[in-house]
Design a protein around this motif. Sequence first.
Motif, PDB file in Angstrom:
ATOM      1  N   GLU A  10       0.819  -1.213   0.000  1.00 50.93           N
ATOM      2  CA  GLU A  10       0.000   0.000   0.000  1.00 50.93           C
ATOM      3  C   GLU A  10       0.856   1.268   0.000  1.00 50.93           C
ATOM      4  OE1 GLU A  10      -2.771  -0.584   3.242  1.00 50.93           O
ATOM      5  OE2 GLU A  10      -3.880  -2.083   2.084  1.00 50.93           O
ATOM      6  N   LYS A  11       1.987   1.243   0.711  1.00 49.57           N
ATOM      7  CA  LYS A  11       2.898   2.395   0.688  1.00 49.57           C
ATOM      8  C   LYS A  11       3.419   2.645  -0.724  1.00 49.57           C
ATOM      9  CE  LYS A  11       4.629   2.107   5.411  1.00 49.57           C
ATOM     10  NZ  LYS A  11       5.791   1.805   6.259  1.00 49.57           N
ATOM     11  N   VAL A  16       3.345   5.826  -5.702  1.00 44.63           N
ATOM     12  CA  VAL A  16       3.223   5.862  -7.159  1.00 44.63           C
ATOM     13  C   VAL A  16       2.124   6.843  -7.571  1.00 44.63           C
ATOM     14  CG1 VAL A  16       2.373   4.452  -9.096  1.00 44.63           C
ATOM     15  CG2 VAL A  16       4.206   3.588  -7.627  1.00 44.63           C
ATOM     16  N   ARG A  17       0.998   6.768  -6.903  1.00 48.99           N
ATOM     17  CA  ARG A  17      -0.128   7.654  -7.244  1.00 48.99           C
ATOM     18  C   ARG A  17       0.190   9.116  -6.929  1.00 48.99           C
ATOM     19  NH1 ARG A  17      -4.656   3.443  -4.955  1.00 48.99           N
ATOM     20  NH2 ARG A  17      -4.674   2.106  -6.818  1.00 48.99           N
ATOM     21  N   GLU A  18       0.906   9.359  -5.834  1.00 54.92           N
ATOM     22  CA  GLU A  18       1.273  10.731  -5.463  1.00 54.92           C
ATOM     23  C   GLU A  18       2.229  11.359  -6.477  1.00 54.92           C
ATOM     24  OE1 GLU A  18       2.990  10.333  -1.590  1.00 54.92           O
ATOM     25  OE2 GLU A  18       1.068   9.905  -0.642  1.00 54.92           O
ATOM     26  N   PRO A  84       3.286   4.939 -15.282  1.00 52.00           N
ATOM     27  CA  PRO A  84       2.045   5.687 -15.084  1.00 52.00           C
ATOM     28  C   PRO A  84       0.992   5.490 -16.177  1.00 52.00           C
ATOM     29  CG  PRO A  84       3.940   7.103 -14.727  1.00 52.00           C
ATOM     30  CD  PRO A  84       4.448   5.817 -15.297  1.00 52.00           C
ATOM     31  N   LYS A  85       1.420   5.193 -17.392  1.00 53.72           N
ATOM     32  CA  LYS A  85       0.467   5.115 -18.501  1.00 53.72           C
ATOM     33  C   LYS A  85       0.403   3.748 -19.174  1.00 53.72           C
ATOM     34  CE  LYS A  85       0.720   9.982 -19.599  1.00 53.72           C
ATOM     35  NZ  LYS A  85       0.943  10.993 -20.609  1.00 53.72           N
ATOM     36  N   SER A 111      -2.938   1.589 -11.095  1.00 54.00           N
ATOM     37  CA  SER A 111      -4.152   0.803 -10.845  1.00 54.00           C
ATOM     38  C   SER A 111      -3.967  -0.172  -9.683  1.00 54.00           C
ATOM     39  CB  SER A 111      -4.534   0.018 -12.100  1.00 54.00           C
ATOM     40  OG  SER A 111      -3.573  -1.009 -12.342  1.00 54.00           O
ATOM     41  N   GLY A 112      -2.712  -0.381  -9.283  1.00 55.46           N
ATOM     42  CA  GLY A 112      -2.416  -1.319  -8.200  1.00 55.46           C
ATOM     43  C   GLY A 112      -1.764  -2.599  -8.667  1.00 55.46           C
TER      44      GLY A 112
END
Length: 135
Positions: A10-11, A16-18, A84-85, A111-112
């Motif tokens: 989760e970290k 990654v999302r940040e 990212p893409k 997306s995880g």
Amino acid sequence: MIKLSRGIYEKIINYVRERMPEEACGLAAGTISDSGREILEIYFLENTAHSETRFSVNPAEQLSAIRDMRAKGTKPLGNFHSHPKTEPYPSAEDLRLALDADASYIIVSPSGAIKSYRIADGKAEEEQVIILRKG
């Protein structure tokens, strides 16, 4: 096989999302045994390329992470970065830059999805990723 706790997973995903839309990157440390590799710690590093399609790590942060691993008695297991893409499969650039056949090259998508590869001579072999319930 590479294992990591739900908490570490989760970290990584949050990091990654940040960092979107840039690629995120870092190092993985832990233990190696007959049952595989277990990630016990993640080191988030600055992507000095500030790119959506490639990464370059901050050398001072990388050195600091390696020193911390040695102090804690963990082993460097490999690195991670995000796509990212695109899906988490090694790009031609990833294959070209993978110089350590003993390292795990972990690729993550926002997306995880998370995949890990061992790469030697420009060829990637996927290794099983297990997310443990603990942590």
